[in-house]
Design a protein around this motif. Structure first.
Motif, mmCIF file in Angstrom:
data_model
loop_
_atom_site.group_PDB
_atom_site.id
_atom_site.type_symbol
_atom_site.label_atom_id
_atom_site.label_comp_id
_atom_site.label_asym_id
_atom_site.label_seq_id
_atom_site.Cartn_x
_atom_site.Cartn_y
_atom_site.Cartn_z
ATOM 1 N N LYS A 230 0.842 -1.187 0.000
ATOM 2 C CA LYS A 230 0.000 0.000 0.000
ATOM 3 C C LYS A 230 0.887 1.250 0.000
ATOM 4 C CE LYS A 230 -2.430 -2.301 3.591
ATOM 5 N NZ LYS A 230 -2.417 -3.660 3.114
ATOM 6 N N PRO A 231 1.745 1.409 -1.033
ATOM 7 C CA PRO A 231 2.706 2.515 -1.015
ATOM 8 C C PRO A 231 2.032 3.885 -1.002
ATOM 9 C CG PRO A 231 2.699 1.426 -3.164
ATOM 10 C CD PRO A 231 1.866 0.591 -2.249
ATOM 11 N N GLU A 232 0.834 3.986 -1.633
ATOM 12 C CA GLU A 232 0.158 5.290 -1.665
ATOM 13 C C GLU A 232 -0.208 5.710 -0.241
ATOM 14 O OE1 GLU A 232 -1.169 2.499 -2.808
ATOM 15 O OE2 GLU A 232 -1.236 2.537 -4.992
ATOM 16 N N ALA A 233 -0.667 4.749 0.553
ATOM 17 C CA ALA A 233 -1.049 5.069 1.936
ATOM 18 C C ALA A 233 0.180 5.489 2.729
ATOM 19 C CB ALA A 233 -1.718 3.866 2.589
ATOM 20 N N ILE A 234 1.309 4.779 2.512
ATOM 21 C CA ILE A 234 2.527 5.103 3.251
ATOM 22 C C ILE A 234 2.982 6.518 2.908
ATOM 23 C CG2 ILE A 234 4.971 4.520 3.533
ATOM 24 C CD1 ILE A 234 4.172 1.576 3.040
ATOM 25 N N SER A 235 3.019 6.859 1.601
ATOM 26 C CA SER A 235 3.551 8.182 1.237
ATOM 27 C C SER A 235 2.595 9.288 1.659
ATOM 28 C CB SER A 235 3.874 8.246 -0.253
ATOM 29 O OG SER A 235 2.733 7.944 -0.994
ATOM 30 N N GLN A 236 1.297 8.985 1.614
ATOM 31 C CA GLN A 236 0.342 10.011 2.049
ATOM 32 C C GLN A 236 0.504 10.316 3.544
ATOM 33 O OE1 GLN A 236 -3.770 10.192 0.386
ATOM 34 N NE2 GLN A 236 -4.345 9.588 2.460
ATOM 35 N N PHE A 237 0.663 9.255 4.348
ATOM 36 C CA PHE A 237 0.892 9.471 5.782
ATOM 37 C C PHE A 237 2.172 10.273 5.996
ATOM 38 C CE2 PHE A 237 -1.814 5.667 7.037
ATOM 39 C CZ PHE A 237 -2.731 6.433 7.715
ATOM 40 N N GLU A 238 3.224 9.911 5.272
ATOM 41 C CA GLU A 238 4.500 10.595 5.470
ATOM 42 C C GLU A 238 4.373 12.076 5.139
ATOM 43 O OE1 GLU A 238 7.025 8.118 3.159
ATOM 44 O OE2 GLU A 238 7.656 6.939 4.910
ATOM 45 N N ARG A 239 3.629 12.362 4.063
ATOM 46 C CA ARG A 239 3.470 13.760 3.659
ATOM 47 C C ARG A 239 2.747 14.537 4.770
ATOM 48 N NH1 ARG A 239 0.836 12.902 -0.856
ATOM 49 N NH2 ARG A 239 -1.138 13.683 -0.052
ATOM 50 N N ILE A 240 1.670 13.989 5.285
ATOM 51 C CA ILE A 240 0.907 14.723 6.303
ATOM 52 C C ILE A 240 1.724 14.865 7.586
ATOM 53 C CG2 ILE A 240 -1.192 14.710 7.694
ATOM 54 C CD1 ILE A 240 -2.506 13.109 5.431
ATOM 55 N N ILE A 241 2.453 13.807 7.944
ATOM 56 C CA ILE A 241 3.256 13.869 9.167
ATOM 57 C C ILE A 241 4.295 14.983 9.058
ATOM 58 C CG2 ILE A 241 5.024 12.640 10.500
ATOM 59 C CD1 ILE A 241 3.373 10.053 9.917
ATOM 60 N N SER A 242 4.924 15.107 7.894
ATOM 61 C CA SER A 242 5.949 16.151 7.784
ATOM 62 C C SER A 242 5.308 17.533 7.650
ATOM 63 C CB SER A 242 6.910 15.854 6.631
ATOM 64 O OG SER A 242 6.251 16.022 5.407
ATOM 65 N N GLN A 243 4.169 17.629 6.955
ATOM 66 C CA GLN A 243 3.483 18.930 6.847
ATOM 67 C C GLN A 243 3.056 19.451 8.207
ATOM 68 O OE1 GLN A 243 0.163 18.379 4.251
ATOM 69 N NE2 GLN A 243 1.384 18.661 2.387
ATOM 70 N N LYS A 244 2.463 18.552 8.997
ATOM 71 C CA LYS A 244 1.915 18.987 10.274
ATOM 72 C C LYS A 244 2.940 18.911 11.388
ATOM 73 C CE LYS A 244 -2.923 18.183 9.484
ATOM 74 N NZ LYS A 244 -4.171 17.587 9.988
ATOM 75 N N ARG A 245 4.163 18.496 11.039
ATOM 76 C CA ARG A 245 5.256 18.357 12.011
ATOM 77 C C ARG A 245 4.813 17.528 13.222
ATOM 78 N NH1 ARG A 245 6.094 23.667 10.421
ATOM 79 N NH2 ARG A 245 7.898 23.849 9.039
ATOM 80 N N LEU A 246 4.277 16.370 12.944
ATOM 81 C CA LEU A 246 3.880 15.482 14.034
ATOM 82 C C LEU A 246 5.131 14.720 14.487
ATOM 83 C CD1 LEU A 246 0.605 14.116 12.383
ATOM 84 C CD2 LEU A 246 0.779 15.858 14.164
ATOM 85 N N GLU A 247 5.811 15.285 15.466
ATOM 86 C CA GLU A 247 7.132 14.760 15.800
ATOM 87 C C GLU A 247 7.108 13.382 16.446
ATOM 88 O OE1 GLU A 247 8.739 17.989 17.955
ATOM 89 O OE2 GLU A 247 9.220 19.079 16.110
ATOM 90 N N ARG A 248 6.031 13.069 17.105
ATOM 91 C CA ARG A 248 6.010 11.783 17.830
ATOM 92 C C ARG A 248 5.504 10.634 16.969
ATOM 93 N NH1 ARG A 248 2.850 12.719 23.260
ATOM 94 N NH2 ARG A 248 3.497 10.575 23.706
ATOM 95 N N ILE A 249 5.141 10.943 15.707
ATOM 96 C CA ILE A 249 4.513 9.901 14.889
ATOM 97 C C ILE A 249 5.378 9.564 13.678
ATOM 98 C CG2 ILE A 249 2.487 9.361 13.469
ATOM 99 C CD1 ILE A 249 0.823 11.044 15.316
ATOM 100 N N SER A 250 5.481 8.295 13.353
ATOM 101 C CA SER A 250 6.175 7.899 12.130
ATOM 102 C C SER A 250 5.417 6.750 11.473
ATOM 103 C CB SER A 250 7.611 7.487 12.444
ATOM 104 O OG SER A 250 7.603 6.421 13.358
ATOM 105 N N VAL A 251 5.792 6.487 10.222
ATOM 106 C CA VAL A 251 5.177 5.377 9.487
ATOM 107 C C VAL A 251 6.209 4.271 9.379
ATOM 108 C CG1 VAL A 251 4.086 4.663 7.346
ATOM 109 C CG2 VAL A 251 3.814 6.984 8.151
ATOM 110 N N CYS A 252 5.801 3.036 9.613
ATOM 111 C CA CYS A 252 6.721 1.909 9.479
ATOM 112 C C CYS A 252 6.231 1.005 8.358
ATOM 113 C CB CYS A 252 6.796 1.140 10.791
ATOM 114 S SG CYS A 252 7.891 -0.282 10.711
ATOM 115 N N PRO A 253 6.925 1.008 7.211
ATOM 116 C CA PRO A 253 6.517 0.081 6.149
ATOM 117 C C PRO A 253 6.808 -1.354 6.583
ATOM 118 C CG PRO A 253 8.078 1.735 5.352
ATOM 119 C CD PRO A 253 8.114 1.780 6.843
#
Lengths: 465, 319
Positions: A230-253
């Motif tokens: 589900k690469p689209e879901a992974i990249s979408q999460f990564e984009r939002i996490i970096s946009q919103k600077r959610l420092e405590r959250i990451s995506v693990c493929p």
């Protein structure tokens, strides 16, 4: 105390601070790659289903004690109204998803195959809501107890299948010892795409729900584990996490492999920690929640909306128009199937859930519950094959994610030697189905273990009394 | 649209892989074909008759027994064919046909069916039958010839201290049983089995490595590679290690057990070849190894996920 923490070593070796998840897709030993059937529904946006028929609310849709009915026949109920109240330490509320009149309270067949006392409501089609329904709230203004209360009031349970009450899960003994809050977006079960659609359509709700849970655990990092199919879901999460600077959250493929989304295998992949059947995830510093559960937490806390709908994949080669549907709980599977256009051929098997861990249904007249995830209708029943003698090929050993020896366990059960079965760690089996799937002799290994485990557990309960 | 028709139910999982016993047996037969074809081409038409006799009689024995005992017929799973073919490949090329036929009946009826049929035998049927024939008909079972001319096997030559042509051993143009001479053909078949995932390299590799190490230490020839390669390529090691020791039914199912089993076979083969009365030793080593399988499995049970040393234990509280 023995120190045996390989996880930190793993993380350090890969050059990351504790809690930082490396980008390489991670996984566990064993597992299988069955046909995933996800192409049937992965591009089908979630559609709303408005039920018109009678609604059935089982008082037990979770692990623990059944809820206590608060209504009686003839009462009028509203959308969002508490109709079954949690009793005891482990239990969950039941909420009405429609407005209408209570017809009766009687045992009804559920997807698990047992009859459960249920509140039957005649839907008046008005969808009149209780006051305060949908009010916006800022979770940052809420304290720990208020958040857990909101989750409890909303009747939220683990929606990945087990149905463990979420407010109990979010209240471990030592909240400060929780190091990981893991959102399970693996969706390794074949055919299912409901979690994927939710991740694609409402990623903000997932991340906000996770942020809400993280306010309860000050030493934890949030990880969204997603299989790399589900690469689209992974990249979408990564984009939002970096946009919103959610420092405590990451995506693990995660590597695409069944059962990657199992609780123990997921924890192993994300943290390197291994737990057995006697331990809770919290004992390894982890809280694991399904995508839909986290979204429900977000809705309950930020939008004052209890758990009254869930997303279900209706799929399989016997279905006319496979797709994903947001369905009020209590809707019958028959109505849900009609929303998907009905059957296009006579199915040999109908499953609540996916083909690996779902329950086969003998009737469509069962209600959608909080932990329903899919309705899979197959033209051909692969399980209907004659068992042949075991040739000890060892495929069951290779695929077992729990590192067991299913071949020997099966031998012991057949001999009636339950002691040997337990000694061979049979109680560690998670009933994922990999051994039965892989067996060239088509032996029903998982099914045999299920039965043996149930008998042993029943025996233990008898002895405890 | 179904009306109120009740559906078929069963416990999960509802999916099954396409793997099947007959497909696995079919793969083994395919993997043995290069060695069989080479044997027939090199040794001549009688070798073909030997293979045919052993295969047909194995199938016949299985059919007759199951029919006589009113059991379900299992010819279609292909296991009897594999046994027959393996036994045929273990026959000297000029052997009278009644010997492989007797061997097949012994393998199928005494070693396999009397113990309960497929999956229940504790010895490899083809090898047990070969050992039975070796003891009973030592003369016929030990006379090897190429094109009607009696020859010694490479291992017998090596034992006499003669030099052997390693290239010939690799290609298979030397004396021996029908299926064992060509290491090249056997390795082709083994590569196919590995590629198809039918066997893992754990048993063959640990077998071969421990055998070479044992030879180096105890044969008194040290690291004489000419001698070691002769031991490796001449004789039944390649056929035994890749096709007989890997027999599912009679080898350990645990991964560590498979390594241990391979090492044990290497040591036993080394002992029989160096100190035994016959230059060969693979068949007896595997048969004895078969007997130790339950014990090996017991001492190599893997630790379940999250148990024992693997279990995560929280560090003592910080500070």
């Amino acid at each position: 105390m023995e120190i045996n923490d390989k996880s930190d070593k793993v993380l350090k070796k890969e050059g990351s601070a504790p809690g930082r998840i490396p980008m390489k897709a991670r996984t566990f030993k064993g597992g299988i790659h069955p046909y995933d059937g996800k192409e049937l529904t992965r591009d089908m946006p979630i559609r709303e289903v408005e039920p018109s028929g009678e609604m059935v609310y089982p008082l037990l849709q979770h692990i623990g004690a059944p809820a206590l009915s608060l209504v009686k026949p003839g009462d009028r109920v509203l959308v969002g109204q508490l109709i079954g109240e949690a009793v005891g330490a482990i239990s969950a509320n039941v909420i009405s998803s429609v407005s209408g009149t209570v017809l009766k309270i009687e045992p009804r067949l559920t997807a698990r195959g047992d009859e459960i006392n249920s509140i039957v409501v005649e839907n008046d089609g008005l969808f009149e809501k209780v006051s305060g329904f949908g009010e916006k709230r800022d979770y940052r203004q809420l304290g720990r107890d208020e958040i857990i209360r909101a989750v409890k009031d909303a009747g939220i349970v683990g929606m990945g299948g087990a149905g463990f009450p979420t407010h109990v899960k979010l209240s471990p003994k030592n909240p400060e010892e929780i190091e990981y809050v893991i959102v399970n977006g693996a969706e390794c079960e074949p055919y299912l795409t409901s979690d994927y659609r939710e991740m694609m359509e409402s990623p903000e709700l997932v991340l906000q729900g996770l942020s809400i849970i993280l306010t309860l655990f000050k030493n934890a990092v949030g990880v969204v584990g997603v299989e790399d199919n589900k690469p689209e879901a992974i990249s979408q999460f990564e984009r939002i996490i970096s946009q919103k600077r959610l420092e405590r959250i990451s995506v693990c493929p995660l590597k695409t492999k069944y059962p990657q989304g199992g609780e123990r295998t997921l924890i192993k992949a994300v943290t390197g920690r291994e737990i057995n059947s006697a331990l809770l995830p919290a004992d390894a510093g982890c809280i694991v929640s399904n995508i839909d559960t986290v979204i429900s937490v977000c809705r309950a806390v930020s939008l004052s909306t209890p758990l009254i709908t869930r997303v279900i994949t209706v799929t399989g080669d016997a279905v006319q128009n496979p797709g994903n549907f947001r369905v009020p709980t209590g809707t019958s599977y028959r109505e849900l199937l009609e929303a998907a256009g009905g059957f296009k051929g006579q199915p040999e098997k109908i499953i609540s859930g996916g083909p690996m861990m779902g329950n086969a249904l003998f009737s469509l007249d069962v209600p959608v519950t909080k932990n329903s995830s899919a309705l899979t209708c197959l033209l051909h029943d692969e399980a209907a094959q004659e068992e042949q003698p075991c040739i000890r090929c060892g495929r069951c050993v290779s695929v077992c994610p729990e590192n067991l020896v299913p071949q020997l366990m099966m031998k012991y059960v057949r001999q009636g030697d339950y002691e040997a079965f337990e000694k061979a760690k049979g109680m560690e089996c998670v009933e994922c189905g990999c051994c039965s799937y892989a067996c060239p002799a088509k032996r029903n290994l998982t099914q045999t273990f299920k039965q043996a485990r149930q008998q042993i557990l029943a025996q233990r309960r008898r002895e405890a009394k | 649209m179904t009306e109120n028709k009740l559906m078929q139910v069963s416990a999960s999982p509802h999916g099954r892989s396409s793997a099947s016993t007959s497909r696995i047996m079919g793969d083994v037969v395919i993997a043995l074909l290069p060695a069989a074809i080479f044997g027939v081409v090199y040794f001549g038409f009688h070798a073909f008759l030997v293979l045919l006799a052993s295969c047909v009689s194995a199938l016949l024995a299985e059919y007759a027994f199951e029919r006589g005992m009113k059991k379900k017929l299992t010819l279609s799973d292909g296991s009897a064919l594999v046994t027959g073919l393996l036994l045929g490949l273990n026959m000297p090329p000029e052997i009278p046909l009644w010997i492989p036929i007797l061997g097949s009946f012994f393998a199928i009826i005494v070693v396999k069916q009397l113990y309960g049929g497929l999956g229940q035998n504790f010895m490899n049927p083809a090898l047990a039958a070969r050992c039975f024939l070796l003891i009973s008909f030592a003369g016929q079972m030990n006379s090897f010839s190429v094109d009607g001319v009696a020859t010694a096997t490479p291992l017998a030559l090596i034992r006499e201290g003669e030099r052997v042509d390693l290239l010939k051993l690799f290609l298979g143009t030397c004396g021996g049983v029908i299926g064992e001479t060509s290491a090249l053909a056997l390795l082709l078949g083994a590569a196919y089995l590995l590629f198809r995932g039918v066997i893992s390299p754990r048993i063959p590799l640990s077998y071969i490595c421990s055998f070479l190490l044992f030879e180096m230490l105890f044969a008194g020839r040290g690291a004489d590679w000419q001698y070691l390669l002769g031991q490796l390529l001449g004789g039944g090691l390649m056929l035994g290690a890749w096709f007989m020791a890997t027999d599912y039914v009679t080898s350990p199912i645990t991964k560590n057990g498979q390594m241990l089993y391979g090492i044990l076979l290497g040591i036993l083969t080394g002992i029989f070849r160096i100190f035994g009365s016959s230059p060969e030793g693979v068949s007896y080593a595997i048969i004895i190894g078969n007997l130790l399988v339950p014990f090996i499995e017991r001492i190599t049970m893997p630790a379940a996920f999250g148990t024992g040393r693997r279990q995560y234990v929280k560090k003592a509280s910080k500070g």
